[in-house]
Scaffold this active site. Structure first.
Site, mmCIF file in Angstrom:
data_model
loop_
_atom_site.group_PDB
_atom_site.id
_atom_site.type_symbol
_atom_site.label_atom_id
_atom_site.label_comp_id
_atom_site.label_asym_id
_atom_site.label_seq_id
_atom_site.Cartn_x
_atom_site.Cartn_y
_atom_site.Cartn_z
ATOM 1 N N ASP A 1 -7.374 1.012 0.974
ATOM 2 C CA ASP A 1 -7.545 1.304 2.398
ATOM 3 C C ASP A 1 -8.970 0.920 2.793
ATOM 4 O O ASP A 1 -9.684 0.268 2.029
ATOM 5 C CB ASP A 1 -7.236 2.774 2.700
ATOM 6 C CG ASP A 1 -8.291 3.726 2.154
ATOM 7 O OD1 ASP A 1 -9.171 3.285 1.382
ATOM 8 O OD2 ASP A 1 -8.255 4.919 2.510
ATOM 9 N N LYS B 1 0.827 -1.200 0.000
ATOM 10 C CA LYS B 1 0.000 0.000 0.000
ATOM 11 C C LYS B 1 0.872 1.264 0.000
ATOM 12 O O LYS B 1 0.652 2.197 -0.777
ATOM 13 C CB LYS B 1 -0.917 -0.020 1.220
ATOM 14 C CG LYS B 1 -1.810 1.196 1.378
ATOM 15 C CD LYS B 1 -2.658 1.040 2.635
ATOM 16 C CE LYS B 1 -3.205 2.374 3.087
ATOM 17 N NZ LYS B 1 -3.869 2.298 4.389
#
Length: 234
Positions: A155, A136
């Protein structure tokens, strides 16, 4: 070299109809949120990398309040790697999990200096060598600092949106959700996509809703959202 290291994983197959629907959703997102951008304040790739590491389990707003003093004191990896750990801890304390984060900042800075000439690398493979930088984090840095699209940042907002808008059947596994989104949306939109979805998730498509959002995107495409049941019952 960076290009070779940024090879895409094998993606699931999606039908033409699924891709067309995804493109409609993307166009609607652009229409309602015409200025997608990274909300972590940064002036260079190093600052973005550090801010992204600090953003784990923390809001962007809080990180943006924390980083000015941090970067004023330690603006480069050369300086940050030699920073006393206690001092780094104090500077990042308000972001939570500060002991672990301070270690990550110091170790990441050391690796940048010793292995990458003090520069933030431009490949997923190299970014994943840094402490505190998972996929991420790497996606945030590659997309926003270098304009390199090798994935989609997933997310909590993106995960929720992907499920509510029937863009994935996967409930929890972020890697599988990311691959579904990569397979559905045009590659050039991947960095923008997460910003667009986050805007929508912080606005009408919140985790908890007491009434159905009066938003065309939710009304027309929110297949698995409880807001559809709310509308049906009214």
């Amino acid at each position: 070299m960076a290009k070779e290291k940024n090879k895409l994983p094998k993606l699931p197959k999606k039908s033409k109809k699924q891709k067309e629907r995804a493109l409609e959703i993307l166009n609607e997102l652009y229409k309602h949120y015409p200025n997608p951008h990274c909300e972590l304040n940064h002036r260079n790739p190093f600052e973005l990398l550090i801010a992204t590491i600090l953003s784990a389990q923390c809001t962007d707003v809080r990180v943006n309040k924390t980083t000015p003093a941090l970067f004023e004191t330690y603006p480069t990896p050369e300086l940050m790697k030699d920073a006393p750990l206690e001092e780094l801890e104090e500077l990042v304390k308000s972001t939570g999990f500060y002991r672990n984060k301070a270690k990550s900042l110091k170790e990441t800075s050391r690796i940048l200096v010793e292995e990458f000439d003090g520069k933030v690398p431009k490949s997923m493979e190299d970014l994943l060598k840094l402490r505190g930088a998972a996929r991420k984090t790497a996606n945030v840095v590659l997309g926003n600092a270098f304009g390199i699209n090798v994935g989609v940042v997933v997310d909590t907002h993106v995960k929720r949106f992907a499920n509510r808008f029937d863009l994935t059947k996967e409930k929890k596994n972020t890697n599988k959700i990311e691959k579904d989104l990569m397979a559905l949306f045009p590659r050039e939109s991947w960095t923008d996509l997460s910003h667009l979805i986050i805007h929508h998730g912080r606005g009408p498509c919140k985790a908890r809703i007491s009434e159905a959002p009066d938003h065309p995107l939710c009304k027309n495409y929110g297949i698995n959202c409880k807001c559809q049941k709310m509308r049906a019952n009214n």
